[in-house]
Design a protein around this motif. Structure first.
Motif, mmCIF file in Angstrom:
data_model
loop_
_atom_site.group_PDB
_atom_site.id
_atom_site.type_symbol
_atom_site.label_atom_id
_atom_site.label_comp_id
_atom_site.label_asym_id
_atom_site.label_seq_id
_atom_site.Cartn_x
_atom_site.Cartn_y
_atom_site.Cartn_z
ATOM 1 N N THR A 47 0.745 -1.286 -0.152
ATOM 2 C CA THR A 47 -0.146 0.025 -0.096
ATOM 3 C C THR A 47 1.054 1.139 -0.074
ATOM 4 O OG1 THR A 47 -1.611 -1.174 1.235
ATOM 5 C CG2 THR A 47 -1.838 1.216 1.253
ATOM 6 N N ALA A 57 0.775 4.251 -3.027
ATOM 7 C CA ALA A 57 0.537 5.419 -2.642
ATOM 8 C C ALA A 57 1.821 6.410 -2.886
ATOM 9 C CB ALA A 57 0.365 5.698 -1.128
ATOM 10 N N LEU A 92 1.237 7.012 -6.550
ATOM 11 C CA LEU A 92 0.276 8.204 -6.893
ATOM 12 C C LEU A 92 0.820 9.444 -6.642
ATOM 13 C CD1 LEU A 92 -2.819 6.423 -5.317
ATOM 14 C CD2 LEU A 92 -2.272 6.743 -7.807
ATOM 15 N N CYS A 93 1.705 9.774 -5.229
ATOM 16 C CA CYS A 93 2.242 10.922 -5.034
ATOM 17 C C CYS A 93 3.023 11.386 -6.197
ATOM 18 C CB CYS A 93 3.020 10.932 -3.772
ATOM 19 S SG CYS A 93 2.028 10.363 -2.341
ATOM 20 N N VAL A 98 -8.555 9.997 0.427
ATOM 21 C CA VAL A 98 -8.604 8.268 0.320
ATOM 22 C C VAL A 98 -9.821 8.053 1.194
ATOM 23 C CG1 VAL A 98 -7.492 6.292 0.967
ATOM 24 C CG2 VAL A 98 -6.226 8.110 0.024
ATOM 25 N N VAL A 120 -3.779 10.932 0.079
ATOM 26 C CA VAL A 120 -2.731 9.873 -0.375
ATOM 27 C C VAL A 120 -1.447 9.924 0.435
ATOM 28 C CG1 VAL A 120 -1.590 9.083 -2.559
ATOM 29 C CG2 VAL A 120 -3.831 9.525 -2.639
ATOM 30 N N ARG A 121 -0.903 11.084 0.282
ATOM 31 C CA ARG A 121 0.471 11.608 1.042
ATOM 32 C C ARG A 121 0.461 10.930 2.514
ATOM 33 N NH1 ARG A 121 5.381 12.298 -1.021
ATOM 34 N NH2 ARG A 121 4.830 13.768 -2.232
ATOM 35 N N VAL A 158 -1.352 8.568 3.836
ATOM 36 C CA VAL A 158 -1.399 7.206 3.796
ATOM 37 C C VAL A 158 0.003 6.564 3.595
ATOM 38 C CG1 VAL A 158 -2.348 5.277 2.292
ATOM 39 C CG2 VAL A 158 -3.881 6.874 2.923
#
Length: 322
Positions: A172, A176, A179-180, A189, A234-235, A237
């Motif tokens: 995960t 993430a 995505l960053c 999220v 997201v960051r 996470v």
């Protein structure tokens, strides 16, 4: 970074009054982020030192007024602050309701800055950390970095793992991170249907079975909506997953050299109780206790459950203090 921190004051409500003797202010972390803090000197009993109270994600100082009063009655001073990005501290994302942090190490910056700027100069030793959920994970990482910061750690449902994950913590975190890298770090999220705390939301809430304590936080947020945050980014996470994954490595348990007691909630659906139990079995200076029937927020639970939590605190902290 956006400076949307609230004024350095505490929200008082008839159902949740500010304990007498509060000293409140703001201080700057090492990297310049403005953080709200409060501390109280002891009210009764012998001098026992200071509790450094470390909140979970989304929480704020006002939520712990009852617990602060309980600690003070036992002879402790209490010092606490709002983490960056939440409560009355400076928000970091374009959307102030987004739970955001650049790196989990930034919470360590908050804690060591608080320790230097407020805890050491304004409150008496010895120092004991009481951390809930995310605050518990920060406390464990702090214990690895600086074994002299606290004499003992008392952790409530520490955020060490999550159940019902499709990917591992590491998987995960890597997703993430990707995505960053593509600019999605400030996307929220979680489900849009997730409701903020409210009277209607109590029936299915995963935090506490105690309606009165649940509604106390709701009323504080109604009085000051600026204390609230919503879904994590997201960051955040990515940062949290990396920190939890590190706590699960073989080298981490032996690196924690401070006496530690972790309480796990038997009915916790927010963090993984099993992961807490596993770490407790592997620590040389720590152990864990399972609290029956409890949901995630042990300090906000019903009286019978909360009495068990405070009894564990007394056995591990109060009787061991000066």
């Amino acid at each position: 970074m956006t400076d949307t921190a609230l004024p350095p004051s505490l929200v008082s409500h008839p159902d949740n009054p500010v304990p007498e003797g509060a000293r409140v202010g703001r201080f700057a972390a090492e990297d310049g982020v403005a953080l709200r803090y409060a501390y109280w000197l002891r009210s009764d009993g012998p001098h026992r030192g200071t509790i450094c109270l470390l909140h979970g994600r989304t929480e704020f100082i006002e939520k712990y007024f009852e617990t602060i009063a309980d600690f003070r009655k036992r002879g402790f001073a209490v010092a606490t602050f709002d983490w960056r990005g939440q409560g009355g501290s400076q928000r970091l994302a374009r959307n102030p309701l987004l739970g955001y942090v650049d790196r989990f190490e930034d919470y360590w910056v908050d804690l060591k800055s608080f320790h230097r700027s407020v805890l050491l100069p304004d409150t008496p030793p010895p120092y004991y950390a009481v951390g809930h959920s995310m605050g518990g994970l920060v406390a464990l990482h702090a214990a690895v970095r600086d074994r002299m910061m606290f004499d003992r750690l008392f952790l409530s449902a520490p955020m060490l793992g999550l159940d019902r994950q499709r990917l591992s913590l590491r998987g995960t975190a890597r997703l993430a991170d990707a995505l960053c890298f593509f600019g999605a770090g400030q996307l929220p999220v979680g489900r849009r249907s997730e409701r903020p705390p409210s009277e209607r939301a109590f029936a299915n809430n995963p935090l506490t079975s105690d309606f009165r304590r649940y509604m106390r936080s709701v009323k504080v947020l109604e009085a000051e909506p600026g204390l609230a945050i919503g879904r994590p980014a997201v960051r955040w996470v990515a940062a949290a997953m990396h920190a939890m994954d590190q706590a699960g490595t073989d080298s981490f348990p032996v690196a924690v050299k401070i006496p530690t007691l972790m309480l796990a909630a038997a009915r916790d659906s927010v963090v993984s109780t099993v992961t807490t139990e596993r770490l407790g079995l592997r620590m040389r200076t720590g152990r864990h206790v399972l609290v029956p029937a409890a949901r995630h927020e042990l300090f906000m639970e019903a009286d019978a459950i909360r009495a068990q939590v405070l009894a564990a605190f007394d056995a591990f902290i109060t009787t061991q203090s000066r």
